[in-house]
Design a protein around this motif. Structure first.
Motif, PDB file in Angstrom:
ATOM      1  N   ASN A  99       0.835  -1.206   0.000  1.00  0.00           N
ATOM      2  CA  ASN A  99       0.000   0.000   0.000  1.00  0.00           C
ATOM      3  C   ASN A  99       0.869   1.255   0.000  1.00  0.00           C
ATOM      4  N   ARG A 100       1.957   1.226   0.752  1.00  0.00           N
ATOM      5  CA  ARG A 100       2.880   2.358   0.810  1.00  0.00           C
ATOM      6  C   ARG A 100       3.510   2.596  -0.567  1.00  0.00           C
ATOM      7  N   GLU A 101       3.942   1.519  -1.225  1.00  0.00           N
ATOM      8  CA  GLU A 101       4.530   1.652  -2.558  1.00  0.00           C
ATOM      9  C   GLU A 101       3.507   2.151  -3.567  1.00  0.00           C
ATOM     10  N   ARG A 102       2.283   1.676  -3.459  1.00  0.00           N
ATOM     11  CA  ARG A 102       1.227   2.096  -4.373  1.00  0.00           C
ATOM     12  C   ARG A 102       0.943   3.586  -4.204  1.00  0.00           C
ATOM     13  N   ARG A 103       0.933   4.054  -2.953  1.00  0.00           N
ATOM     14  CA  ARG A 103       0.673   5.464  -2.684  1.00  0.00           C
ATOM     15  C   ARG A 103       1.806   6.345  -3.216  1.00  0.00           C
ATOM     16  N   LEU A 104       3.052   5.891  -3.028  1.00  0.00           N
ATOM     17  CA  LEU A 104       4.198   6.683  -3.481  1.00  0.00           C
ATOM     18  C   LEU A 104       4.345   6.672  -4.996  1.00  0.00           C
ATOM     19  N   SER A 105       3.811   5.667  -5.662  1.00  0.00           N
ATOM     20  CA  SER A 105       3.947   5.603  -7.119  1.00  0.00           C
ATOM     21  C   SER A 105       3.155   6.709  -7.811  1.00  0.00           C
ATOM     22  N   HIS A 106       2.178   7.297  -7.150  1.00  0.00           N
ATOM     23  CA  HIS A 106       1.408   8.389  -7.757  1.00  0.00           C
ATOM     24  C   HIS A 106       2.270   9.639  -7.926  1.00  0.00           C
ATOM     25  N   LEU A 107       3.304   9.762  -7.114  1.00  0.00           N
ATOM     26  CA  LEU A 107       4.168  10.939  -7.189  1.00  0.00           C
ATOM     27  C   LEU A 107       5.259  10.792  -8.239  1.00  0.00           C
ATOM     28  N   GLU A 108       5.440   9.594  -8.773  1.00  0.00           N
ATOM     29  CA  GLU A 108       6.530   9.336  -9.707  1.00  0.00           C
ATOM     30  C   GLU A 108       6.140   9.493 -11.172  1.00  0.00           C
ATOM     31  N   LEU A 109       4.951   9.937 -11.451  1.00  0.00           N
ATOM     32  CA  LEU A 109       4.499  10.095 -12.833  1.00  0.00           C
ATOM     33  C   LEU A 109       5.250  11.247 -13.489  1.00  0.00           C
ATOM     34  N   GLU A 110       5.890  10.951 -14.610  1.00  0.00           N
ATOM     35  CA  GLU A 110       6.657  11.969 -15.327  1.00  0.00           C
ATOM     36  C   GLU A 110       5.801  12.573 -16.421  1.00  0.00           C
ATOM     37  N   ARG A 111       5.703  13.882 -16.425  1.00  0.00           N
ATOM     38  CA  ARG A 111       4.914  14.570 -17.437  1.00  0.00           C
ATOM     39  C   ARG A 111       5.864  15.176 -18.471  1.00  0.00           C
ATOM     40  N   GLY A 112       5.380  15.297 -19.701  1.00  0.00           N
ATOM     41  CA  GLY A 112       6.164  15.936 -20.736  1.00  0.00           C
ATOM     42  C   GLY A 112       7.022  14.982 -21.538  1.00  0.00           C
ATOM     43  N   ARG A 113       6.989  13.713 -21.232  1.00  0.00           N
ATOM     44  CA  ARG A 113       7.751  12.734 -22.003  1.00  0.00           C
ATOM     45  C   ARG A 113       6.775  11.716 -22.556  1.00  0.00           C
ATOM     46  N   ALA A 114       6.021  12.155 -23.528  1.00  0.00           N
ATOM     47  CA  ALA A 114       4.980  11.292 -24.083  1.00  0.00           C
ATOM     48  C   ALA A 114       5.604  10.177 -24.906  1.00  0.00           C
ATOM     49  N   GLY A 115       5.173   8.961 -24.683  1.00  0.00           N
ATOM     50  CA  GLY A 115       5.659   7.824 -25.451  1.00  0.00           C
ATOM     51  C   GLY A 115       4.948   7.717 -26.783  1.00  0.00           C
ATOM     52  N   LEU A 116       3.676   7.990 -26.812  1.00  0.00           N
ATOM     53  CA  LEU A 116       2.877   7.965 -28.033  1.00  0.00           C
ATOM     54  C   LEU A 116       2.132   9.285 -28.148  1.00  0.00           C
ATOM     55  N   VAL A 117       2.045   9.818 -29.346  1.00  0.00           N
ATOM     56  CA  VAL A 117       1.326  11.068 -29.569  1.00  0.00           C
ATOM     57  C   VAL A 117       0.291  10.809 -30.654  1.00  0.00           C
ATOM     58  N   PHE A 118      -0.954  11.181 -30.385  1.00  0.00           N
ATOM     59  CA  PHE A 118      -2.042  11.032 -31.340  1.00  0.00           C
ATOM     60  C   PHE A 118      -2.582  12.407 -31.674  1.00  0.00           C
ATOM     61  N   VAL A 119      -2.952  12.603 -32.936  1.00  0.00           N
ATOM     62  CA  VAL A 119      -3.389  13.913 -33.409  1.00  0.00           C
ATOM     63  C   VAL A 119      -4.745  13.766 -34.076  1.00  0.00           C
ATOM     64  N   GLY A 120      -5.576  14.754 -33.903  1.00  0.00           N
ATOM     65  CA  GLY A 120      -6.850  14.814 -34.612  1.00  0.00           C
ATOM     66  C   GLY A 120      -7.959  14.047 -33.925  1.00  0.00           C
ATOM     67  N   SER A 121      -9.148  14.227 -34.482  1.00  0.00           N
ATOM     68  CA  SER A 121     -10.313  13.580 -33.884  1.00  0.00           C
ATOM     69  C   SER A 121     -10.326  12.083 -34.164  1.00  0.00           C
ATOM     70  N   GLU A 122      -9.573  11.613 -35.184  1.00  0.00           N
ATOM     71  CA  GLU A 122      -9.501  10.197 -35.477  1.00  0.00           C
ATOM     72  C   GLU A 122      -8.370   9.529 -34.687  1.00  0.00           C
ATOM     73  N   PHE A 123      -7.633  10.318 -33.948  1.00  0.00           N
ATOM     74  CA  PHE A 123      -6.525   9.829 -33.121  1.00  0.00           C
ATOM     75  C   PHE A 123      -5.506   9.053 -33.936  1.00  0.00           C
ATOM     76  N   LYS A 124      -5.005   9.721 -34.969  1.00  0.00           N
ATOM     77  CA  LYS A 124      -3.964   9.113 -35.809  1.00  0.00           C
ATOM     78  C   LYS A 124      -2.614   9.313 -35.130  1.00  0.00           C
ATOM     79  N   ARG A 125      -1.817   8.269 -35.181  1.00  0.00           N
ATOM     80  CA  ARG A 125      -0.527   8.298 -34.539  1.00  0.00           C
ATOM     81  C   ARG A 125       0.412   9.256 -35.263  1.00  0.00           C
ATOM     82  N   LEU A 126       1.128  10.084 -34.531  1.00  0.00           N
ATOM     83  CA  LEU A 126       2.053  11.065 -35.088  1.00  0.00           C
ATOM     84  C   LEU A 126       3.392  10.419 -35.369  1.00  0.00           C
TER      85      LEU A 126
END
Length: 126
Positions: A99-126
């Motif tokens: 439970n402690r590890e699960r709670r701490l894992s919420h703080l480890e999310l890295e933003r700004g390093r997207a692995g996949l990027v989708f564009v448009g309303s059809e969600f086409k892969r960039l």
């Protein structure tokens, strides 16, 4: 085609995915019992009989020695209860750690390093 919603102007959404496995309880409850003489006061009875029990849970290595009762059978039952209690405490500590590890894992999310990027309303892969 629908216009993009002004409510959610953000284009990049990030999620963090982790797998937390619950460790199953040890299925093999093999116990090893060893009779030995009790120590301490007790007179001639203590010196003549092997009434104390050393019980070992082979799967986990937890060991207890019980010599409080006068009969070997009663000491054996008490040893089984003590090992069951120690296994329950160990399982509870593991659950708290997860439970402690699960709670701490919420703080480890890295933003700004997207692995996949989708564009448009059809969600086409960039």
């Amino acid at each position: 085609m629908r216009a993009p919603s002004l409510r959610y102007p953000r284009k990049n959404w990030f999620i963090g995915v982790r797998l937390f496995q619950i460790e199953e309880r040890i299925a093999d409850h093999t116990m090893c019992y060893q009779a030995c003489r009790a120590s301490g006061p007790g007179g001639q009875h203590v010196n003549k009989t092997d009434s104390a029990i050393r019980a070992t849970h082979m799967a986990s290595g937890i060991s207890v020695k019980v010599q409080t009762e006068r009969s070997q059978y009663a000491n054996k039952k008490l040893a089984q209860l003590l090992i069951a209690q120690k296994l329950a405490e160990r399982d509870e500590q593991q659950a708290l750690q997860q439970n402690r590890e699960r709670r701490l894992s919420h703080l480890e999310l890295e933003r700004g390093r997207a692995g996949l990027v989708f564009v448009g309303s059809e969600f086409k892969r960039l």
